[in-house]
Scaffold this motif. Structure first.
Motif: not given
Length: 192
Positions: A45-48, A53-55, A77-78, A84-85
């Motif tokens: 999940x973290x990997x995904x 987020x990177x893309x 904002x995003x 935060x994530x």
């Protein structure tokens, strides 16, 4: 709708990614507390999330800044949501699945991720669709799909350390050559 090159627009690509992330969270929550496979599946999940987020930060948010009215604020904002994530992911990565706080931190990550994804789908994506032409949306979709296939991962455990979970152990779980956890070709995380 795919173009002649076989790509979809960026909104289709990211919405598909959102569904995959939500499904992965639900599958982890369904595992019993203390199940030693949880650490591996949480790492997936973290990997995904990190890849997604990177893309978004590479392609989506620059397009939002450039084309959507008030795009600088929306993108900021995003990006703050992503920060935060990442903090929550760092907290989670230091916890053992048997730790009492593990479920609380994982569910917090799930809740904030759901809010972020829902806001993108109901607010950000429609605004981007209204501000960009079809060709631009397809070009961004192609770039995001390409980045998804090339993004390195951040696994916390190796697959060999974890017994298979029925239905999750198949080609593509550790590489982009076959279906990932969600069954879509090319969606499995790369092995480091």
């Amino acid at each position: 709708m795919p173009s002649d090159r076989g790509s979809r627009d960026v909104i289709d690509v990211l919405t598909r990614d959102h569904r995959r992330v939500k499904e992965m969270f639900v599958r982890v929550i369904a595992l019993p507390p203390g199940d030693r496979r949880r650490r591996y599946f949480v790492a997936s999940v973290i990997t995904e999330l990190m890849r997604h987020a990177l893309t978004e930060e590479m392609y989506l948010y620059p397009a939002v800044r450039a084309h959507v009215p008030d795009g600088d604020r929306l993108a900021a904002e995003k990006i703050a949501d992503h920060a935060r994530a990442r903090q929550t992911i760092n907290e989670l990565d230091g916890l053992d699945p048997s730790d009492a706080r593990f479920d609380e931190v994982f569910r917090r990550l799930f809740g904030t991720t759901q809010e972020h994804l829902a806001d993108e789908e109901t607010n950000l994506f429609p605004r981007l669709a209204g501000a960009c032409d079809t060709a631009m949306l397809h070009d961004l979709g192609t770039k995001v799909e390409r980045a998804n296939r090339a993004t390195p991962v951040w696994p916390s455990v190796e697959p060999a350390d974890v017994p298979p979970l029925h239905g999750w152990s198949r080609p593509g779980l550790t590489d982009h050559s076959g279906p990932g956890l969600d069954g879509w070709p090319g969606s499995g995380p790369l092995r480091r």
